[in-house]
Design a protein around this motif. Sequence first.
Motif, mmCIF file in Angstrom:
data_model
loop_
_atom_site.group_PDB
_atom_site.id
_atom_site.type_symbol
_atom_site.label_atom_id
_atom_site.label_comp_id
_atom_site.label_asym_id
_atom_site.label_seq_id
_atom_site.Cartn_x
_atom_site.Cartn_y
_atom_site.Cartn_z
ATOM 1 N N ARG A 141 0.839 -1.204 0.000
ATOM 2 C CA ARG A 141 0.000 0.000 0.000
ATOM 3 C C ARG A 141 0.870 1.249 0.000
ATOM 4 O O ARG A 141 1.937 1.273 0.612
ATOM 5 N N ILE A 142 0.408 2.273 -0.662
ATOM 6 C CA ILE A 142 1.125 3.555 -0.739
ATOM 7 C C ILE A 142 1.340 4.132 0.655
ATOM 8 O O ILE A 142 2.391 4.704 0.950
ATOM 9 N N GLU A 143 0.380 3.950 1.535
ATOM 10 C CA GLU A 143 0.455 4.508 2.890
ATOM 11 C C GLU A 143 1.608 3.922 3.706
ATOM 12 O O GLU A 143 2.004 4.494 4.715
ATOM 13 N N ASP A 144 2.144 2.777 3.295
ATOM 14 C CA ASP A 144 3.245 2.147 4.026
ATOM 15 C C ASP A 144 4.595 2.820 3.791
ATOM 16 O O ASP A 144 5.576 2.503 4.449
ATOM 17 N N TYR A 145 4.648 3.740 2.828
ATOM 18 C CA TYR A 145 5.890 4.455 2.526
ATOM 19 C C TYR A 145 5.831 5.856 3.118
ATOM 20 O O TYR A 145 4.876 6.583 2.889
ATOM 21 N N ARG A 146 6.863 6.229 3.856
ATOM 22 C CA ARG A 146 6.911 7.585 4.410
ATOM 23 C C ARG A 146 7.507 8.532 3.372
ATOM 24 O O ARG A 146 8.207 8.115 2.447
ATOM 25 N N VAL A 147 7.252 9.806 3.534
ATOM 26 C CA VAL A 147 7.784 10.817 2.629
ATOM 27 C C VAL A 147 9.246 11.062 2.975
ATOM 28 O O VAL A 147 9.608 11.189 4.143
ATOM 29 N N GLN A 148 10.101 11.110 1.945
ATOM 30 C CA GLN A 148 11.529 11.381 2.138
ATOM 31 C C GLN A 148 11.803 12.860 1.926
ATOM 32 O O GLN A 148 11.183 13.500 1.087
ATOM 33 N N ARG A 149 12.729 13.387 2.666
ATOM 34 C CA ARG A 149 13.160 14.769 2.507
ATOM 35 C C ARG A 149 14.621 14.773 2.060
ATOM 36 O O ARG A 149 15.251 13.734 1.915
ATOM 37 N N ARG A 150 15.158 15.954 1.906
ATOM 38 C CA ARG A 150 16.550 16.097 1.502
ATOM 39 C C ARG A 150 17.459 15.366 2.488
ATOM 40 O O ARG A 150 17.293 15.471 3.697
ATOM 41 N N GLY A 151 18.393 14.626 1.973
ATOM 42 C CA GLY A 151 19.315 13.886 2.839
ATOM 43 C C GLY A 151 18.756 12.561 3.320
ATOM 44 O O GLY A 151 19.371 11.901 4.150
ATOM 45 N N GLY A 152 17.600 12.144 2.805
ATOM 46 C CA GLY A 152 17.015 10.868 3.212
ATOM 47 C C GLY A 152 17.890 9.699 2.790
ATOM 48 O O GLY A 152 18.606 9.762 1.797
ATOM 49 N N GLN A 153 17.844 8.627 3.545
ATOM 50 C CA GLN A 153 18.678 7.453 3.271
ATOM 51 C C GLN A 153 17.934 6.372 2.491
ATOM 52 O O GLN A 153 18.463 5.298 2.275
ATOM 53 N N GLY A 154 16.708 6.657 2.079
ATOM 54 C CA GLY A 154 15.938 5.678 1.319
ATOM 55 C C GLY A 154 14.999 4.884 2.198
ATOM 56 O O GLY A 154 15.017 4.992 3.421
ATOM 57 N N ILE A 155 14.168 4.071 1.560
ATOM 58 C CA ILE A 155 13.166 3.262 2.245
ATOM 59 C C ILE A 155 13.257 1.841 1.695
ATOM 60 O O ILE A 155 13.298 1.648 0.481
ATOM 61 N N ILE A 156 13.269 0.860 2.569
ATOM 62 C CA ILE A 156 13.295 -0.539 2.128
ATOM 63 C C ILE A 156 11.955 -0.874 1.487
ATOM 64 O O ILE A 156 10.904 -0.634 2.069
ATOM 65 N N ASN A 157 12.004 -1.435 0.280
ATOM 66 C CA ASN A 157 10.788 -1.793 -0.441
ATOM 67 C C ASN A 157 10.508 -3.294 -0.356
ATOM 68 O O ASN A 157 9.375 -3.706 -0.224
ATOM 69 N N ILE A 158 11.551 -4.106 -0.434
ATOM 70 C CA ILE A 158 11.413 -5.558 -0.355
ATOM 71 C C ILE A 158 12.737 -6.127 0.159
ATOM 72 O O ILE A 158 13.796 -5.591 -0.141
ATOM 73 N N LYS A 159 12.653 -7.182 0.957
ATOM 74 C CA LYS A 159 13.868 -7.852 1.419
ATOM 75 C C LYS A 159 14.351 -8.770 0.318
ATOM 76 O O LYS A 159 13.658 -9.699 -0.079
ATOM 77 N N THR A 160 15.544 -8.511 -0.199
ATOM 78 C CA THR A 160 16.092 -9.381 -1.237
ATOM 79 C C THR A 160 17.056 -10.372 -0.604
ATOM 80 O O THR A 160 17.910 -10.009 0.188
ATOM 81 N N THR A 161 16.867 -11.639 -0.950
ATOM 82 C CA THR A 161 17.709 -12.724 -0.447
ATOM 83 C C THR A 161 18.035 -13.649 -1.621
ATOM 84 O O THR A 161 17.574 -13.426 -2.740
ATOM 85 N N ALA A 162 18.772 -14.694 -1.358
ATOM 86 C CA ALA A 162 19.060 -15.693 -2.390
ATOM 87 C C ALA A 162 17.763 -16.381 -2.830
ATOM 88 O O ALA A 162 17.640 -16.819 -3.977
ATOM 89 N N ARG A 163 16.779 -16.461 -1.941
ATOM 90 C CA ARG A 163 15.500 -17.104 -2.252
ATOM 91 C C ARG A 163 14.739 -16.349 -3.333
ATOM 92 O O ARG A 163 14.271 -16.934 -4.302
ATOM 93 N N ASN A 164 14.603 -15.030 -3.182
ATOM 94 C CA ASN A 164 13.770 -14.291 -4.130
ATOM 95 C C ASN A 164 14.561 -13.529 -5.196
ATOM 96 O O ASN A 164 14.022 -13.146 -6.215
ATOM 97 N N GLY A 165 15.840 -13.295 -5.006
ATOM 98 C CA GLY A 165 16.661 -12.630 -6.015
ATOM 99 C C GLY A 165 16.550 -11.116 -5.966
ATOM 100 O O GLY A 165 15.891 -10.549 -5.103
#
Length: 126
Positions: free
Chosen positions: A27-51
């Motif tokens: 859902r869009i609501e699960d992402y917070r708004v980033q401002r200048r100097g933001g370090q990013g937001i995790i979207n999905i955990k990537t592992t050897a299982r999912n690539g």
Amino acid sequence: EVVGMEVIHPASTVLTVTANGYGKRTRIEDYRVQRRGGQGIINIKTTARNGSVVGVTQVIDSDDVMLITDAGKVLRCPVDGISTMGRATQGVRVMHLSTDEKLVTVARLAEGDATADSDEKADLPS
């Protein structure tokens, strides 16, 4: 590495797919708004299982997407069949692949390509 970018529509979800055939909607609501100097937001955990992530697109429940592999397989998949999950999860299998096959891209079908028309689709850019 940037994989995709979307202009957000409030009634949509973000579909993320990975090289090993896994995906999820968030859902869009699960992402917070980033401002200048933001370090990013995790979207999905990537592992050897999912690539690694191969595609990110904005979708609504009535959309269909095309999943394409490096072997040339194409799968048309209704979006409402893909689970909606939190941001930092690994996703669920959306396409079964051979052992040496990888998913390379995902594309949301254009409005005219879908079998059912929706007023919501008219609001999203193709």
